[in-house]
Design an enzyme around this catalytic site. Structure first.
Site, PDB file in Angstrom:
ATOM      1  N   SER A   1      -5.957 -15.538  14.175  1.00 23.57           N
ATOM      2  CA  SER A   1      -4.544 -15.861  14.670  1.00 23.57           C
ATOM      3  C   SER A   1      -4.043 -14.924  15.923  1.00 23.57           C
ATOM      4  CB  SER A   1      -3.712 -15.522  13.437  1.00 23.57           C
ATOM      5  OG  SER A   1      -3.646 -16.369  12.433  1.00 23.57           O
TER       6      SER A   1
ATOM      7  N   SER B   1      -2.179 -18.463  14.073  1.00 18.70           N
ATOM      8  CA  SER B   1      -0.704 -18.645  13.572  1.00 18.70           C
ATOM      9  C   SER B   1      -0.012 -17.755  14.654  1.00 18.70           C
ATOM     10  CB  SER B   1      -0.544 -17.663  12.260  1.00 18.70           C
ATOM     11  OG  SER B   1      -0.905 -16.259  12.556  1.00 18.70           O
TER      12      SER B   1
ATOM     13  N   LYS C   1       5.496 -10.370  16.932  1.00 18.53           N
ATOM     14  CA  LYS C   1       4.977 -11.503  16.036  1.00 18.53           C
ATOM     15  C   LYS C   1       5.851 -11.346  14.850  1.00 18.53           C
ATOM     16  CE  LYS C   1       1.380 -13.997  13.619  1.00 18.53           C
ATOM     17  NZ  LYS C   1      -0.074 -14.101  13.350  1.00 18.53           N
TER      18      LYS C   1
END
Ligand SMILES: [Mg+2]
Ligand SMILES: [Zn+2]
Lengths: 487, 506, 100
Positions: free
Chosen positions: A175, A151, A76
């Protein structure tokens, strides 16, 4: 040879170790897969073929070994990796190459994990759909017109679309778990303090936690074990041994466990299909030998408001460092404007709407005169939510709920309605406020889209998630995405 | 820059102002701790390093970096608190003080807010033979900021600069802030009290060995608050003068502020609550930011650091191991040395008592130490506009010079030259002696020629001496000394001259 | 909950160094209003009065490191990301006001 991208991490690692396939071949297969499908999925912001192949070569040369050596992974873009662009999904950091590695990255490197590149995310991890990425949204591999969650939508989508068997996510309010739920993958938020935050670009320091994304519970466990453990560089890192998550995933047995169904995390706001899959999941657990009880956590209804005060408050302070002085974007420096003007222009143009909204909200909640009513009160509610958890764990070993109230919603649907967007994290937020670990894993489909089952455990009992999760997974294998958009 | 009435309103002389108004003063002192590494990271703290060479992801505020507390900084802060008779908080947290400034890499300062490590202490200082108790509100720990160079303006100041250049080497150095409560009852000498307080504080910090307390390098910095009120009235509005970076300036800052405020109040004006900047060159302050639109720092507990809970046993240990307080040590030494009350008072007022005592500690006789510090060194300090303690010579170096004199290796005149050499940065006394070739010439053969030359050059004086006027030898000694550039032993020269002239003394 | 005015949002934007235009200020004022209304319900939690606020999710205390010097970053790495540098320092536009 079977398609290397369809193997689990465990299968991949074993095949490499047994020299049935080289790490380089595995890596190249995934780079090819990314090249083939990422134009449609947009899970990656940056792909690093040289770095990935270099690690693979080192694995093949026997320089790196371990249970995940040679297994590809998506990182990420909130995690800093030395020399590799790190944007956090924001224009304000475009082009920045960090001069250091996050602890998580160090551990992955040492484990011989092949980092393919950086995955897409909502800017600064603020969002539940990955539509707030400054670089465009990620698409859900189950239905490209729908959100992949956020996210960490990029990490979840990469795993679901077979672009990588593993990915790293971060979970501040859900997330990792919410994207896992809507993409039919496994995602785990470890105990706060279980995985080092050093090198994670901070959103909300007291809530942020990095964790594994995978297609199976065992794969997640292996990744969990690779990145977890005490780190002296993070003052909030817990100086205890990592809970035995791999062993628990192997055990895969719920007999003798009591599972608590949280009354407040169902009913109103939860789609009928989601609710139905959840009830079936509870039945399955009962059939597997678990005792099921209902528990009440009365303060959970205040979790979302508390979260939307605490997280923006901390974020307003954490994001102050993006000021055009030491790194990142600078706008309007014409030799005439003052630093204050340049800073304000840079931040106004470099941050997206959602980030600005939360900075303003957080600044407000911390202001003198409002602090006690907002930030202070939210932290008291946090204490009460923690007490609810503690009380519930007196009655049950783990708690369960649907991970999300709905299946993946269409892209654009909630973009202009922040409150509707915030609702996606209704069930995931309590664990962040408490600090305990939680997992989402596939629990079937509703309207052809994945539904997630959430399992929550007491602090530092991450192993229980894997024990229950692996048992459930064995009984109810995850549905496979049709990927009808390919070809 | 805002304009204030100070530019147009005449000031009132200090003594006169204090006959009319009562002062309230307050001091905030920032001390850079002398730890090897920074507050929250492992970067070195050395002064004067090349710009941006002592920085890392943490102290540069890079995305993702996290702080970890330096244990030594906590220990030093607690020791300072104990030396100032504070209570040590059993539990506390760091807080973030949020405001934007380019010197501050994260745009928040990690500091302590409502949970300081040390609270409620005091420090006694002597002014004019009287003891004044300065109440200490708090001692807390925070991090220092980087430093900006302002380019393009005429004075290197921020005002008028075209741009600035930032060096973060100093960012993150542990900084202890010592805050007094408002000090009342300083009567006719608030400025002297302020200076005595900072002096005493500096001596305590030096004794604790927690900081090098060099005001000229910024490791000790003061902010001075002053307000005036008419007797019987409530306290007045205060100003806060920043940038006060020498002991003399502490005194001057209070003095000039008393004079300025009295001028405004006397003409019915209103004091503006503001920050003022002190200028070492003029000894005056100018108005800075008005505090009327107060900054909202949005303090909240630092989530990246866990609470501190200093162990009671550890605190007791630290307390037991504190060095003797400078005031007690001073009293004990004064008694041991048999210095009179008047004498020690004179030395206190001149700011040299500790220096004299330290020189004695280093081996010099009390009388010699006293003479040096009250004499030549006090003069040197005065010409340079420094406090004697700020002179670049240590008590140990002075003691060495005294030793060289008593061993006969230096004359009094040579000794002064050696001291001046040390002050000029030429090294240790022995190095100066060597480099300047200042050793006493006691070789009689080498002096004989100079003696003959002197007699030949001044026949009248020689005749007088031969005739029995022995006191006339002074002039001849003088010229021999001059010829040997002071390196001869005057008593040897005198004896040689008299021998040469056939005169014997009884 | 009080009405959030554009002026209040403008003040918050100044504090957080965001140069927002009038449309953004108006938009944010309206959104903030809605969000604050939604979060206002934490004010209803009456049993919170005597509760200790939870600032950390870990029960740790006294986490410290020894005072040991570790290598700093090479200066070229330090300045590599700088939008502007001069004389080995970070170059910034003129600074308006002193604050510390
Ligand atoms: Mg301070
Ligand atoms: Zn550093």
């Amino acid at each position: 040879m079977t398609d290397l991208t369809r193997l689990t991490a465990v299968e991949t690692a074993v095949a490499i170790r047994d020299r049935e396939v080289s790490a380089t071949e595995v890596t190249q297969a995934h780079l090819d897969r990314i090249a083939a499908v990422d134009g449609q999925v947009h899970a990656f912001l940056h792909v690093d073929p040289e770095g990935a192949l270099d690690t693979a070569r080192r694995v093949d040369a026997g320089e790196l070994s371990g249970p995940l050596a040679g297994v590809p992974l998506g990182l990420k873009d909130v995690v800093v990796q030395k020399g590799v662009p790190t944007t956090v999904g924001s224009k304000i950091l475009e082009g920045w190459r960090p001069p250091y590695d996050a602890t998580v990255v160090k551990r992955l490197r040492e484990a011989g994990v092949v980092i393919l590149g950086k995955t897409n995310m909502d800017e600064f991890a603020m969002g539940s759909s990955t539509e707030h990425s400054a670089y465009g949204p990620t698409h859900n591999p189950w239905d490209l017109s729908r959100i992949p969650g956020g996210s960490g939508g990029g990490s979840a989508a990469a795993v679901a679309a077979y672009e990588a068997p593993l990915a790293i996510g971060t979970d501040t309010g859900g997330s990792i778990r919410q994207p896992a739920a809507v993409t039919g993958t496994v995602g785990v938020k470890p105990t706060y303090g279980g995985v080092s935050r050093y090198g994670l670009v901070a959103f909300s320091s007291s809530l942020d936690q990095a964790g594994p994304c995978a297609r199976t519970v065992m794969d997640a466990a292996l990744l969990h074990e690779a990145i977890a453990g005490y780190d002296p560089a993070d003052s909030t890192s817990i100086p205890s041994p990592v809970p035995p998550v791999v062993e628990a995933a192997r055990q895969a047995d719920v007999s003798g466990l009591t599972i608590g169904v949280v009354r407040e995390l169902s009913g109103e706001g939860y789609q009928a299909g989601v609710q139905q899959r959840f009830e079936e999941a509870v039945e399955t657990l009962t059939e597997l030998g678990a005792k099921v009880v209902e528990v009440s956590c009365p303060h959970f209804v205040y979790a979302m408001p508390a979260y939307y005060l605490i997280a923006p408050s901390e974020a307003s302070s954490n994001l102050a460092r993006f000021d055009s002085v030491r790194y990142g974007l600078r706008v309007g420096d014409d030799g005439e404007r003052s630093l204050e003007e340049v800073m304000s222009l840079t931040r106004a143009q470099g941050f997206g709407a959602e980030v600005k909204r939360r900075i303003i909200l957080g600044t407000y909640a911390l202001s003198s005169g409002y602090y006690d009513a907002y930030y202070g009160q939210a932290q008291k509610v946090r204490t009460l939510i923690t007490r609810d958890f503690t009380a519930a764990f007196q009655q049950a070993d783990v708690l369960v709920s649907p991970t999300t109230p709905t299946v993946a919603f269409p892209l654009g649907e909630r973009l202009d309605d922040p409150l509707a967007m915030y609702l996606a994290d209704l069930a995931t937020i309590p664990s962040n406020l408490y600090g305990g670990p939680a997992m989402s894993l596939p629990a079937g489909l509703s309207e052809g889209l994945p539904v997630g089952l959430q399992i929550m455990a007491p602090t530092m009992r991450d192993d229980l998630l894997y024990r229950v999760g692996a048992a459930f997974e064995a009984a109810r294998p995850a549905p496979v995405p049709p990927l009808s958009w390919e070809a | 820059m805002t304009t204030t009435t100070s530019k147009t309103t005449p000031t009132v002389p200090y003594d006169e102002a204090l006959r009319e108004f009562e002062p309230v003063i307050g001091l905030e002192t920032h001390v850079e701790l002398g730890t090897a590494s920074k507050m929250f990271c492992g970067c070195a703290t050395e002064f004067g390093a090349e710009p941006n060479t002592q920085v890392c992801p943490v102290c540069l505020g890079l995305p993702g970096a996290l702080p970890v507390v330096n244990a030594k900084a906590i220990e030093s802060t607690i020791r300072i608190g104990l030396a100032l008779h504070c209570d040590i908080a059993p539990w506390g947290r760091f807080a973030r003080k949020n405001y934007f400034y380019p010197d501050m890499p994260k745009n928040f300062q990690t500091s302590q807010y409502d949970e300081p490590l040390c609270v409620d202490g005091y420090l006694d200082v002597q002014v004019d033979g009287e003891t004044v108790r300065i109440p200490i509100e708090r001692v807390h720990l925070e991090e220092d900021t980087g430093k900006s160079l302002h380019v393009g303006g005429s004075t290197g100041r921020i005002h008028g600069a075209t741009h600035s250049l930032v060096d973060y080497n100093r960012a993150g150095i542990p900084l202890v802030e010592i805050v007094t409560r408002p000090v009342t009852g300083t009567g006719a000498h608030p400025a002297e009290v302020a200076k005595a307080y900072v002096t005493e504080l500096r001596d305590i910090l030096r004794g604790l060995d927690v900081s090098d307390v060099r005001m000229e390098q910024g490791s000790l910095r003061c902010d001075v608050n002053v307000s005036l009120n008419r007797p019987g009235d409530d306290w007045g509005t205060r100003s806060e003068t920043k940038n006060v970076n020498s002991l003399r300036s502490v005194e001057r800052a209070v003095r000039s502020e008393v004079e300025r405020q009295a001028g405004i109040l006397r003409t019915g004006g209103r004091i503006v609550q503001e920050t003022r900047h002190f200028h070492e060159d003029t000894g005056m302050s100018t108005s800075g930011r008005s505090k009327e639109e107060a900054t909202d720092y949005r303090y909240f507990p630092e989530p990246d650091l866990v609470p501190l809970a200093p162990d009671a046993d550890w605190i007791a240990e630290l307390k037991a191991a504190l060095p003797e307080a400078p005031s007690l040590r001073r009293r004990r030494l004064v008694e041991q040395l048999g210095l009179s009350e008047l004498d020690s008072q004179a030395m206190t007022n001149a700011g040299v008592l500790d220096l004299v005592l330290a020189t004695v500690d280093a081996g010099a006789p009390a009388a010699e130490a006293r003479n040096w510090w009250l004499g030549h060194l006090a003069q040197q300090a005065n010409t340079r506009g420094l406090e004697p303690a700020e002179l670049p010579i240590s008590p140990a170096q002075v003691a060495r010079v005294v030793e060289l004199v008593s061993a006969g290796s230096l004359t009094a005149g040579l000794a002064r030259q050696v001291v001046d050499g040390v002050l000029a940065g030429e090294g240790e006394p022995d190095e100066v002696v060597e480099a300047r070739g200042l050793a006493v010439v006691s070789d009689e053969g080498a002096l004989a020629a100079a003696v003959d030359d002197a007699i030949a050059a001044q026949p009248d004086a020689a005749d007088k001496i031969r005739a029995g006027k022995v006191q006339a030898v002074g002039a001849l000694v003088g010229s021999v000394m001059k010829a040997t550039r002071g390196q001869a032993d005057a008593s040897v020269v005198r004896r040689l001259l008299l021998e040469r002239l056939g005169v014997t003394e009884d | 909950m009080s009405q959030i005015t554009r002026e209040e949002v403008a003040h918050l934007a100044r504090l957080s160094r965001l140069a927002l235009d009038d449309a953004e200020l108006d938009g944010l004022a309206a959104q903030l209003e809605v969000i604050l209304e939604a979060v206002a319900k934490i004010g209803e939690v009456t049993d919170a009065a005597d509760v200790t606020p939870m600032t950390h999710a870990v029960p740790l205390e006294n986490v410290m490191r020894p005072d040991v010097v570790r290598a700093s970053l090479p200066r070229e790495d330090v300045l590599a990301g700088a939008p502007a540098a001069e004389d080995d320092r970070f170059r910034v536009p003129r600074i308006l006001d002193e604050e510390s």
